[in-house]
Design an enzyme around this catalytic site. Structure first.
Site, short mmCIF file in Angstrom:
data_model
loop_
_atom_site.label_atom_id
_atom_site.label_comp_id
_atom_site.label_asym_id
_atom_site.label_seq_id
_atom_site.Cartn_x
_atom_site.Cartn_y
_atom_site.Cartn_z
N GLU A 363 -6.97 11.60 -2.35
CA GLU A 363 -7.37 13.13 -2.18
C GLU A 363 -5.85 13.67 -2.23
OE1 GLU A 363 -10.14 14.43 0.45
OE2 GLU A 363 -11.42 12.66 0.00
N SER A 366 1.06 11.54 -1.01
CA SER A 366 1.99 12.43 -0.33
C SER A 366 3.07 13.39 -1.26
CB SER A 366 2.84 11.30 0.52
OG SER A 366 2.14 10.94 1.70
C1 LIG Z 1 -9.06 3.29 -2.98
C2 LIG Z 1 -9.06 4.65 -3.72
C3 LIG Z 1 -10.38 5.39 -3.69
C4 LIG Z 1 -10.25 6.54 -4.61
N1 LIG Z 1 -11.41 7.54 -4.41
C5 LIG Z 1 -11.60 8.50 -5.42
C6 LIG Z 1 -13.04 9.11 -5.60
O1 LIG Z 1 -13.79 8.68 -4.71
N2 LIG Z 1 -12.97 10.01 -6.29
C7 LIG Z 1 -12.10 10.41 -7.32
O2 LIG Z 1 -11.95 11.32 -7.96
N3 LIG Z 1 -10.76 9.86 -7.05
C8 LIG Z 1 -10.72 8.86 -6.16
N4 LIG Z 1 -9.31 7.92 -6.04
C9 LIG Z 1 -8.29 8.49 -6.99
C10 LIG Z 1 -7.24 9.11 -6.37
O3 LIG Z 1 -7.32 10.47 -5.84
C11 LIG Z 1 -5.81 9.01 -7.21
O4 LIG Z 1 -5.54 7.67 -7.29
C12 LIG Z 1 -4.85 9.89 -6.84
O5 LIG Z 1 -5.18 11.27 -6.77
C13 LIG Z 1 -3.42 9.47 -7.67
O6 LIG Z 1 -3.55 9.79 -9.03
P1 LIG Z 1 -3.24 8.86 -9.97
O7 LIG Z 1 -3.96 7.58 -9.44
O8 LIG Z 1 -3.49 9.21 -11.38
O9 LIG Z 1 -1.72 8.51 -9.89
P2 LIG Z 1 -0.48 9.13 -10.45
O10 LIG Z 1 -0.89 10.69 -10.52
O11 LIG Z 1 -0.19 8.59 -11.90
O12 LIG Z 1 0.47 8.92 -9.46
C14 LIG Z 1 1.35 8.02 -9.46
C15 LIG Z 1 2.56 8.07 -8.62
O13 LIG Z 1 3.43 9.13 -9.09
C16 LIG Z 1 3.41 10.29 -8.15
N5 LIG Z 1 3.47 11.46 -9.03
C17 LIG Z 1 2.45 12.06 -9.57
N6 LIG Z 1 2.92 13.34 -10.13
C18 LIG Z 1 4.00 13.69 -9.61
C19 LIG Z 1 5.06 14.59 -9.46
N7 LIG Z 1 4.68 15.86 -10.32
N8 LIG Z 1 6.28 14.60 -8.76
C20 LIG Z 1 6.49 13.66 -8.17
N9 LIG Z 1 5.68 12.26 -7.97
C21 LIG Z 1 4.51 12.55 -8.59
C22 LIG Z 1 2.20 10.15 -7.19
O14 LIG Z 1 2.68 10.59 -6.17
C23 LIG Z 1 2.51 8.56 -7.37
O15 LIG Z 1 3.20 7.94 -6.22
C24 LIG Z 1 -9.27 6.84 -5.30
C25 LIG Z 1 -8.06 6.02 -5.54
C26 LIG Z 1 -8.04 4.97 -4.53
C27 LIG Z 1 -6.78 4.14 -4.62
#
Ligand SMILES: Cc1cc2nc3c(=O)[nH]c(=O)nc-3n(C[C@H](O)[C@H](O)[C@H](O)COP(=O)(O)OP(=O)(O)OC[C@H]3O[C@@H](n4cnc5c(N)ncnc54)[C@H](O)[C@@H]3O)c2cc1C
Length: 387
Positions: A363, A366
């Protein structure tokens, strides 16, 4: 007229908190370690939660909800998470889905889906927004919905969907036209719709009693009645839902932090010897309780604003950021202070430490919260009285 500050929950908020505490102690806590060890989906826990009305806390009574408000919801989530973080993932998401349908659905959509979400006939609802490469940046999603003369056909793959194995209803976001966020629409897709394929649950370090799965859509046909609100309005729906969801995650993180602090305080009282007189123990107790109290206040403030109908985006983001980071710090500190006793699998602290990590990720991570907050503060700070 100004509203006085009041830190006391109302009688009905307190009643739901007490009920959640009792359910947590009787049903969730005794099963939490086994659920974590064995993994899977907490069917029995969720059936009990549904029976208590806790899958529709902020939903009108006419649609099967408790109509108890956002503050009561936050208090309930914290109590449940204090016993079993895994179960509260499904509870939090399902409440969020029920609220989304209430807020954006037509009367027919509300009546078709919300009662089934509240009473557990759908088991739970799920929120299918994220994709590989489109989590922090959901506007980059590639799942598409194509219009046909009978409705829509969805194709694409979602990732990390909580309760993906068992949910009876999914809110699915898909691109209905090019053009970034404005080209995204939201659909209500029952779990038994042909063309919706549930993938295998991820093998995770924490929240092992919550399933997190990919979802594939292969020519998944839904009728016109599946479209939520209007075409192109999906991104706005997701952002508004996540504002409320962040109150849930702040509350959940607080509950996990309190679970670790409960174990720590019990260990301190247990002895042997005068552990409470040791300075490092006192500091760990003091810092942990203070950080969690700060998280509680921020979370309840966001919930209170939501309940009043005020804008609460910034406050929900702060609540989620503070709650998740405070709870992570507390779990790590408690483990360090207790030493090997906290690493034993019969102590909830090691589970809390594994469960709490993801509250800083889902969601909105950080980092993303800080970006959104930073932009908002740069734009508005000092312009509002009292800021
Ligand atoms: C256990 C679990 C349950 C989940 N449940 C759901 C669900 O029910 N429905 C759903 O839709 N999603 C769900 N998610 C997905 C979750 O919301 C995403 O994993 C999350 O929003 C991060 O997106 P990403 O995985 O694409 O990571 P990325 O966006 O690739 O991020 C990787 C890292 O890069 C950092 N980062 C990214 N962009 C920037 C920036 N511009 N500046 C600085 N740092 C940055 C992030 O903070 C993170 O540390 C779930 C995830 C997990 C692990």
């Amino acid at each position: 007229m100004t509203t006085p500050f009041d830190f006391e929950p109302t009688a009905s908020q307190r009643a739901l908190q007490d009920e959640a505490r009792a359910l947590a102690a009787e049903v969730l806590a005794p099963r939490a370690a086994a659920l974590d060890r064995e993994g899977g989906f907490p069917h029995d826990n969720l059936a009990r939660v549904a029976k208590a009305g806790m899958l529709g806390v902020n939903v009108p009574k006419a649609l099967g909800g408790l109509e108890a408000g956002a503050v009561a919801y936050s208090l309930m989530m914290t109590e449940l998470a204090r016993a079993c973080a895994s179960t509260t993932v499904a509870v939090g998401v399902s409440n969020m889905v029920a609220e989304v349908v209430c807020k954006f659905g037509t009367r027919e959509q509300q009546q078709a889906h919300v009662p089934k979400l509240c009473d557990g006939r759908y088991v739970v609802g799920a929120f299918a927004l994220s994709e590989s490469g489109a989590g922090s940046d959901p506007a980059g999603m590639r799942t598409r919905a194509r219009r046909t003369d009978r409705g829509w056909v969805i194709d694409g793959t979602k990732m990390w969907i909580s309760s993906g194995t068992d949910a009876g209803l999914f809110v699915v976001w898909a691109r209905t036209s090019d053009g970034g966020a404005r080209g995204i629409s939201a659909f209500l897709v029952p779990g038994d719709t042909p063309g919706l394929v549930r993938g295998k649950p991820e093998h995770k370090m924490g929240l092992r009693g919550s399933t997190t799965t990919p979802l594939e859509f292969h020519g998944c046909e839904v009728g016109d009645e599946a479209l939520l609100d209007a075409e192109g309005r999906g991104f706005r729906i997701a952002m508004m839902a996540l504002d409320g969801g962040r109150i849930g995650i702040g509350s959940q993180a607080l509950g996990i932090g309190l679970c670790a602090l409960d174990a720590f305080a019990a260990w301190v009282r247990q002895g042997p010897g005068p552990r409470a007189a040791e300075q490092h123990v006192q500091w760990a107790l003091a810092d942990s309780a203070m950080q969690l109290d700060a998280a509680r206040l921020l979370t309840l403030r966001a919930a209170w604003l939501k309940e009043r109908g005020d804008n609460f985006t910034r406050e929900a983001s702060m609540a989620k950021l503070q709650g998740s980071e405070a709870a992570n710090a507390v779990c790590a500190r408690v483990l360090e202070a207790m030493g090997p006793a906290a690493l034993r699998m019969d102590c909830p602290v090691e589970r809390c430490l594994r469960d709490v990590r993801v509250t800083m990720i889902y969601e909105g991570t950080s980092e993303v919260q800080r970006i959104v907050l930073g932009r908002d503060i740069a734009r508005r700070f000092g312009e509002e009285r009292g800021a």
